[in-house]
Write a protein that holds these residues in place. Structure first.
Motif, PDB file in Angstrom:
ATOM      1  N   TYR A 211      35.652  57.201  32.308  1.00  8.84           N
ATOM      2  CA  TYR A 211      35.561  56.126  33.305  1.00  8.84           C
ATOM      3  C   TYR A 211      35.072  54.837  32.649  1.00  8.84           C
ATOM      4  O   TYR A 211      35.627  53.753  32.872  1.00  8.84           O
ATOM      5  CB  TYR A 211      34.622  56.550  34.429  1.00  8.84           C
ATOM      6  CG  TYR A 211      34.472  55.534  35.557  1.00  8.84           C
ATOM      7  CD1 TYR A 211      35.263  55.621  36.700  1.00  8.84           C
ATOM      8  CD2 TYR A 211      33.543  54.497  35.488  1.00  8.84           C
ATOM      9  CE1 TYR A 211      35.127  54.703  37.740  1.00  8.84           C
ATOM     10  CE2 TYR A 211      33.408  53.573  36.511  1.00  8.84           C
ATOM     11  CZ  TYR A 211      34.199  53.689  37.638  1.00  8.84           C
ATOM     12  OH  TYR A 211      34.064  52.773  38.654  1.00  8.84           O
ATOM     13  N   LYS A 215      37.140  51.363  32.294  1.00 10.57           N
ATOM     14  CA  LYS A 215      36.568  50.145  32.865  1.00 10.57           C
ATOM     15  C   LYS A 215      36.442  49.058  31.803  1.00 10.57           C
ATOM     16  O   LYS A 215      36.768  47.884  32.048  1.00 10.57           O
ATOM     17  CB  LYS A 215      35.199  50.454  33.483  1.00 10.57           C
ATOM     18  CG  LYS A 215      34.532  49.232  34.110  1.00 10.57           C
ATOM     19  CD  LYS A 215      33.193  49.588  34.731  1.00 10.57           C
ATOM     20  CE  LYS A 215      32.512  48.348  35.319  1.00 10.57           C
ATOM     21  NZ  LYS A 215      31.200  48.668  35.913  1.00 10.57           N
ATOM     22  N   TYR A 236      36.494  49.534  40.356  1.00  5.52           N
ATOM     23  CA  TYR A 236      35.481  48.548  39.988  1.00  5.52           C
ATOM     24  C   TYR A 236      36.061  47.156  40.192  1.00  5.52           C
ATOM     25  O   TYR A 236      37.277  46.970  40.306  1.00  5.52           O
ATOM     26  CB  TYR A 236      35.037  48.741  38.537  1.00  5.52           C
ATOM     27  CG  TYR A 236      36.172  48.599  37.532  1.00  5.52           C
ATOM     28  CD1 TYR A 236      36.502  47.374  36.989  1.00  5.52           C
ATOM     29  CD2 TYR A 236      36.920  49.707  37.176  1.00  5.52           C
ATOM     30  CE1 TYR A 236      37.540  47.237  36.092  1.00  5.52           C
ATOM     31  CE2 TYR A 236      37.968  49.584  36.274  1.00  5.52           C
ATOM     32  CZ  TYR A 236      38.275  48.349  35.739  1.00  5.52           C
ATOM     33  OH  TYR A 236      39.316  48.217  34.871  1.00  5.52           O
ATOM     34  N   LYS A 238      37.415  43.983  39.052  1.00  2.00           N
ATOM     35  CA  LYS A 238      38.009  43.481  37.821  1.00  2.00           C
ATOM     36  C   LYS A 238      37.743  41.998  37.603  1.00  2.00           C
ATOM     37  O   LYS A 238      38.038  41.456  36.550  1.00  2.00           O
ATOM     38  CB  LYS A 238      39.522  43.751  37.800  1.00  2.00           C
ATOM     39  CG  LYS A 238      39.867  45.235  37.732  1.00  2.00           C
ATOM     40  CD  LYS A 238      41.363  45.449  37.609  1.00  2.00           C
ATOM     41  CE  LYS A 238      41.682  46.935  37.546  1.00  2.00           C
ATOM     42  NZ  LYS A 238      43.132  47.181  37.412  1.00  2.00           N
TER      43      LYS A 238
END
Length: 239
Positions: A211, A215, A236, A238
């Motif tokens: 993850y 990310k 998340y 961006k």
């Protein structure tokens, strides 16, 4: 240790065909999973960061959770900063994530407060891991140390044994079950089964590391069959 993270990145590529990866590794020496060898291993991390930055990689992952956590509370922040500086000094700046830091951040993303924990380490090292996680603000409601001293044997542990281990734990109050607090101990094949058996989201050090890598690369954190965190339920920002 180089098994489950690449497998998840490849699985990501199946659902996101435009995302392709190359995987590079530089190894630190360690045979017995004891505090002294872990400290000696961590001392080699600077060399590894330099070697990998020669390849102009986009992100570096320090994939040994216990080596970081055995060095004292909050050490993942120290390590990540120092190793990133090594890449800068080599003219090949790359962000560094650690599996220890990735696990902590993943628990925050999942809004966990209480966890149940399975680790392959001997009891003293497992207690260090438990205390490190507690120092980051989480309550460990139950834990199991599988007491596997040999590093190679950790990688040979049968993940099919994990559901029965969890079944014997007191996980009712846990928000998240950490099925493997170790990138090396295989756990991915058991994640879906343990989620179905317990009704709890399941996280592992390798899932958290994947993850964090996705990310850092600005890619969707989605991997089929890799538990709640990589299901697409935890995107998340961006921006």
């Amino acid at each position: 240790m180089e098994t489950e993270v690449p497998a998840m990145l490849q699985a990501h590529s199946v659902v996101r065909p435009n995302d392709r990866f190359t995987f590079h590794s530089s190894r630190m020496r360690m045979k017995k999973v004891v505090k002294e060898e872990l400290a000696a291993m961590d001392a080699e991390s600077d060399r590894c960061a330099l070697e990998l930055s020669d390849a102009r990689v986009d992100v570096l992952g320090y994939a040994c959770l216990v080596a970081i956590m055995a060095m004292g509370h909050g050490y993942h922040r120290v390590s990540q900063q120092r190793l990133t500086e090594r890449t800068v000094s080599n003219g090949a700046t790359a962000p560094v994530i650690t599996s220890a830091g990735a696990l902590v951040e993943a628990l925050k993303v999942m809004k966990a407060k209480k966890i149940a924990l399975v680790a392959p380490y001997m009891i003293p090292l497992t207690e260090l891991v438990k205390d490190y996680i507690a120092a980051e603000g989480f309550e460990v409601v139950d834990w199991r140390a599988l007491e596997i001293p040999d590093n190679l044997d950790v990688g040979r542990h049968d993940p099919a044994k994990l559901p029965a281990i969890v079944a014997g734990m007191n996980y009712a109050d846990a928000d998240v079950i950490v099925l493997s607090a170790c990138v090396q101990m295989p756990s991915l094949p058991a994640v879906a089964q343990v989620e179905a058996m317990t009704g709890k989201p399941v996280l592992t050090a390798s899932i958290a590391t994947t993850y964090a890598i996705l990310k850092e690369l600005g890619l969707d954190p989605v991997v089929p069959g890799a538990g709640a965190l990589l299901s697409g339920a935890f995107p998340y920002d961006k921006a």
